[in-house]
Scaffold this motif. Structure first.
Motif, mmCIF file in Angstrom:
data_model
loop_
_atom_site.group_PDB
_atom_site.id
_atom_site.type_symbol
_atom_site.label_atom_id
_atom_site.label_comp_id
_atom_site.label_asym_id
_atom_site.label_seq_id
_atom_site.Cartn_x
_atom_site.Cartn_y
_atom_site.Cartn_z
ATOM 1 N N GLU A 205 -8.160 -15.357 27.322
ATOM 2 C CA GLU A 205 -8.858 -16.563 26.857
ATOM 3 C C GLU A 205 -8.751 -17.678 27.890
ATOM 4 O O GLU A 205 -9.735 -18.356 28.204
ATOM 5 C CB GLU A 205 -8.276 -17.013 25.519
ATOM 6 N N TRP A 206 -7.570 -17.880 28.427
ATOM 7 C CA TRP A 206 -7.321 -18.913 29.452
ATOM 8 C C TRP A 206 -8.136 -18.628 30.710
ATOM 9 O O TRP A 206 -8.845 -19.507 31.227
ATOM 10 C CB TRP A 206 -5.830 -18.911 29.757
ATOM 11 N N LEU A 207 -8.070 -17.398 31.194
ATOM 12 C CA LEU A 207 -8.728 -17.028 32.443
ATOM 13 C C LEU A 207 -10.239 -17.164 32.350
ATOM 14 O O LEU A 207 -10.870 -17.803 33.215
ATOM 15 C CB LEU A 207 -8.357 -15.586 32.796
ATOM 16 N N PHE A 208 -10.837 -16.578 31.322
ATOM 17 C CA PHE A 208 -12.295 -16.557 31.265
ATOM 18 C C PHE A 208 -12.873 -17.920 30.909
ATOM 19 O O PHE A 208 -14.007 -18.233 31.290
ATOM 20 C CB PHE A 208 -12.765 -15.465 30.299
ATOM 21 N N ALA A 209 -12.107 -18.744 30.214
ATOM 22 C CA ALA A 209 -12.571 -20.108 29.968
ATOM 23 C C ALA A 209 -12.656 -20.887 31.278
ATOM 24 O O ALA A 209 -13.634 -21.603 31.538
ATOM 25 C CB ALA A 209 -11.634 -20.809 28.990
ATOM 26 N N ILE A 210 -11.653 -20.744 32.120
ATOM 27 C CA ILE A 210 -11.648 -21.444 33.411
ATOM 28 C C ILE A 210 -12.760 -20.919 34.306
ATOM 29 O O ILE A 210 -13.510 -21.702 34.931
ATOM 30 C CB ILE A 210 -10.282 -21.300 34.099
ATOM 31 N N LEU A 211 -12.912 -19.609 34.388
ATOM 32 C CA LEU A 211 -13.944 -19.039 35.248
ATOM 33 C C LEU A 211 -15.347 -19.402 34.776
ATOM 34 O O LEU A 211 -16.234 -19.662 35.592
ATOM 35 C CB LEU A 211 -13.791 -17.518 35.316
ATOM 36 N N ALA A 212 -15.554 -19.431 33.461
ATOM 37 C CA ALA A 212 -16.874 -19.802 32.942
ATOM 38 C C ALA A 212 -17.216 -21.245 33.282
ATOM 39 O O ALA A 212 -18.346 -21.555 33.697
ATOM 40 C CB ALA A 212 -16.911 -19.586 31.426
ATOM 41 N N GLU A 213 -16.244 -22.154 33.130
ATOM 42 C CA GLU A 213 -16.498 -23.559 33.454
ATOM 43 C C GLU A 213 -16.659 -23.753 34.951
ATOM 44 O O GLU A 213 -17.503 -24.545 35.397
ATOM 45 C CB GLU A 213 -15.362 -24.427 32.911
ATOM 46 N N TYR A 214 -15.862 -23.041 35.738
ATOM 47 C CA TYR A 214 -16.020 -23.087 37.197
ATOM 48 C C TYR A 214 -17.435 -22.661 37.586
ATOM 49 O O TYR A 214 -18.100 -23.318 38.394
ATOM 50 C CB TYR A 214 -14.992 -22.174 37.852
ATOM 51 N N THR A 215 -17.911 -21.562 36.996
ATOM 52 C CA THR A 215 -19.246 -21.055 37.307
ATOM 53 C C THR A 215 -20.315 -22.053 36.891
ATOM 54 O O THR A 215 -21.317 -22.240 37.596
ATOM 55 C CB THR A 215 -19.467 -19.708 36.595
ATOM 56 N N ARG A 216 -20.112 -22.703 35.755
ATOM 57 C CA ARG A 216 -21.089 -23.690 35.285
ATOM 58 C C ARG A 216 -21.194 -24.863 36.241
ATOM 59 O O ARG A 216 -22.290 -25.385 36.483
ATOM 60 C CB ARG A 216 -20.696 -24.181 33.885
ATOM 61 N N ARG A 217 -20.078 -25.284 36.833
ATOM 62 C CA ARG A 217 -20.069 -26.464 37.711
ATOM 63 C C ARG A 217 -20.447 -26.135 39.156
ATOM 64 O O ARG A 217 -20.846 -27.027 39.907
ATOM 65 C CB ARG A 217 -18.685 -27.111 37.698
ATOM 66 N N LYS A 218 -20.281 -24.904 39.570
ATOM 67 C CA LYS A 218 -20.510 -24.537 40.975
ATOM 68 C C LYS A 218 -22.010 -24.557 41.288
ATOM 69 O O LYS A 218 -22.802 -23.962 40.560
ATOM 70 C CB LYS A 218 -19.955 -23.135 41.243
ATOM 71 N N PRO A 219 -22.435 -25.201 42.390
ATOM 72 C CA PRO A 219 -23.842 -25.162 42.778
ATOM 73 C C PRO A 219 -24.296 -23.719 42.986
ATOM 74 O O PRO A 219 -23.619 -22.954 43.687
ATOM 75 C CB PRO A 219 -23.863 -25.946 44.095
ATOM 76 N N PRO A 220 -25.412 -23.295 42.390
ATOM 77 C CA PRO A 220 -25.843 -21.895 42.474
ATOM 78 C C PRO A 220 -25.991 -21.400 43.908
ATOM 79 O O PRO A 220 -25.702 -20.232 44.204
ATOM 80 C CB PRO A 220 -27.192 -21.898 41.741
ATOM 81 N N GLN A 221 -26.424 -22.270 44.814
ATOM 82 C CA GLN A 221 -26.630 -21.850 46.200
ATOM 83 C C GLN A 221 -25.326 -21.587 46.935
ATOM 84 O O GLN A 221 -25.325 -20.982 48.019
ATOM 85 C CB GLN A 221 -27.453 -22.901 46.972
ATOM 86 N N ALA A 222 -24.199 -21.996 46.359
ATOM 87 C CA ALA A 222 -22.900 -21.797 46.998
ATOM 88 C C ALA A 222 -22.150 -20.582 46.460
ATOM 89 O O ALA A 222 -21.052 -20.280 46.919
ATOM 90 C CB ALA A 222 -22.040 -23.056 46.831
ATOM 91 N N VAL A 223 -22.747 -19.878 45.497
ATOM 92 C CA VAL A 223 -22.095 -18.711 44.903
ATOM 93 C C VAL A 223 -22.127 -17.540 45.882
ATOM 94 O O VAL A 223 -23.102 -17.348 46.616
ATOM 95 C CB VAL A 223 -22.795 -18.327 43.590
ATOM 96 N N TYR A 224 -21.065 -16.737 45.922
ATOM 97 C CA TYR A 224 -21.024 -15.572 46.800
ATOM 98 C C TYR A 224 -20.497 -14.359 46.029
ATOM 99 O O TYR A 224 -19.859 -14.514 44.980
ATOM 100 C CB TYR A 224 -20.167 -15.849 48.037
ATOM 101 N N PRO A 225 -20.746 -13.142 46.490
ATOM 102 C CA PRO A 225 -20.310 -11.939 45.760
ATOM 103 C C PRO A 225 -18.801 -11.880 45.598
ATOM 104 O O PRO A 225 -18.043 -12.297 46.463
ATOM 105 C CB PRO A 225 -20.809 -10.792 46.660
#
Length: 294
Positions: A205-225
Motif C-alpha cells: 500500500e505504501w509503495l504503490f501509493a508513492i509510485l502512483a503519485e510520483y507518476t501523476r506528478r512526473k512530466p510525461p515527456q520525462a518518463v523512461y522505461p
C-alpha cells in the motif's frame, strides 16, 4: 503449516518451476502476444497493473499478489534471483554478524540448488517465526545511494527530488529515513522481500501509493522505461531503513543467488559474470570502483 507463497516474477518464459513455496507468475502478461507462452498464474487477472510492466517491471507481480492472493507469508522473487535461506544465523536484528558477500552466482535454480539454499516451506516457516521482514543483504557501493542513482539512472530530471516531495506529502514520517538512506552507501537491490501477510500488504500500500503519485506528478515527456521499478529499489531501502530505526519489527537480511543461465540475463552485467565476480567481488572496493566507471 502456514501458507507460504513466494511469487516469482517470470517474463515470457516457462523455465521457472513451481514448488511447495515458489509460485511463478507471468509478468506483464497483459502485453503478451498470441504466441507468447503464459504460466498457470498471470499478473493480468483480477485487479492488476499488468499493462504497466514496462515501467513497473516485477512490481506488477507484487501488485497482483497483494490484490488477489491469499497467504500467511508472502514474498517477491525474480526468475533470475532468489534468496539463500540456508544460514541458521542470518544477519538480523538479533544477529549482528554480517556475511561478506551480498550474493553468489550459480547457473540455474536446479533441485539441488534449491535444496542447498533452504528454499523450502519448513525452513522459511522456521525463519518467519523469528522475523517479520526479510530483505536482501545490503551491499556497500562506495558512493551514496543518491549519487549512484544519479550516475546510472537519472535522465535529465531530478527524480529523487520529486520522490522526496511525494514522500513528504503522503508519508512525512518516512522523510528522515529517506534522507538517511539516500546519503548512505549501503544499498538494497532487486525488489526482493519476504514478509507476513500484514506487512506485505502494508508495504505494498505504501509503495504503490508513492509510485502512483510520483507518476501523476512526473512530466510525461520525462518518463523512461523501467523507471518505477528502479525507484522502487530506492523506496525499498527507505522502507527497510524506517522499519529498522523507527519500529520494533524483527527483521533479517539474506544473501541472494543470481542465476546466469536464465533468459533475460544481461551478459555484460557484472552481477552475472563469474569473471567480474572473482576480480571485483560485490561489496568490495574494487566493485565500487567498477560501479563508478559504468
Amino acid at each position: 503449516m502456514k501458507k507460504i507463497r513466494l511469487f516469482v516474477s517470470v517474463y515470457k518464459s516457462e523455465d521457472c518451476r513451481a514448488t511447495e513455496v515458489l509460485c511463478p507468475v507471468s509478468a506483464g502478461a497483459a502485453l503478451y502476444g498470441a504466441k507468447d507462452a503464459k504460466l498457470a498464474l498471470c499478473d493480468d487477472s483480477g485487479t492488476h497493473i499488468s499493462d504497466w510492466n514496462p515501467q513497473y517491471c516485477e512490481l506488477t507481480v507484487q501488485y497482483w499478489a497483494w490484490q488477489n492472493q491469499t497467504f500467511d507469508i508472502g514474498g517477491l522473487l525474480h526468475q533470475r534471483r532468489y534468496f539463500d535461506v540456508s544460514s541458521p544465523h542470518p544477519y538480523a536484528i538479533d544477529q549482528p554478524k554480517k556475511p561478506k558477500r551480498p550474493y553468489r552466482i550459480v547457473k540455474a535454480p536446479t533441485d539441488t540448488v534449491l535444496q542447498q539454499s533452504g528454499i523450502t516451506g519448513e525452513r522459511i516457516a522456521s525463519l518467519m517465526e523469528r522475523y517479520r521482514w526479510i530483505a536482501p543483504l545490503s551491499e556497500n557501493i562506495y558512493q551514496s545511494v543518491e549519487e549512484y542513482y544519479n550516475r546510472n539512472d537519472r535522465r535529465k530530471f531530478d527524480d529523487l527530488r520529486l520522490l522526496r516531495s511525494v514522500i513528504q506529502d503522503l508519508y512525512p514520517a518516512y522523510s528522515d529515513s529517506a534522507e538517511a538512506y539516500f546519503r548512505q552507501s549501503e544499498a538494497y537491490f532487486c525488489n526482493m522481500f519476504i514478509a507476513d501477510h500484514a506487512l506485505f500488504a502494508a508495504y505494498s500500500e505504501w509503495l504503490f501509493a508513492i509510485l502512483a503519485e510520483y507518476t501523476r506528478r512526473k512530466p510525461p515527456q520525462a518518463v523512461y522505461p523501467r523507471e518505477q521499478g528502479k525507484l522502487a529499489e530506492r523506496l525499498f531501502g527507505v522502507y527497510t531503513t524506517y522499519l529498522k530505526t523507527h519500529t520494533d519489527i524483527a527483521w533479517a537480511e539474506l544473501p541472494r543467488i543470481h542465476f546466469t543461465a536464465i533468459d533475460g540475463t544481461t551478459p555484460h552485467n557484472p552481477s552475472f559474470s563469474r569473471l567480474w565476480y572473482r576480480l571485483c567481488p560485490p561489496d568490495s572496493r574494487r566493485r565500487g570502483w567498477l560501479r563508478k566507471l559504468k
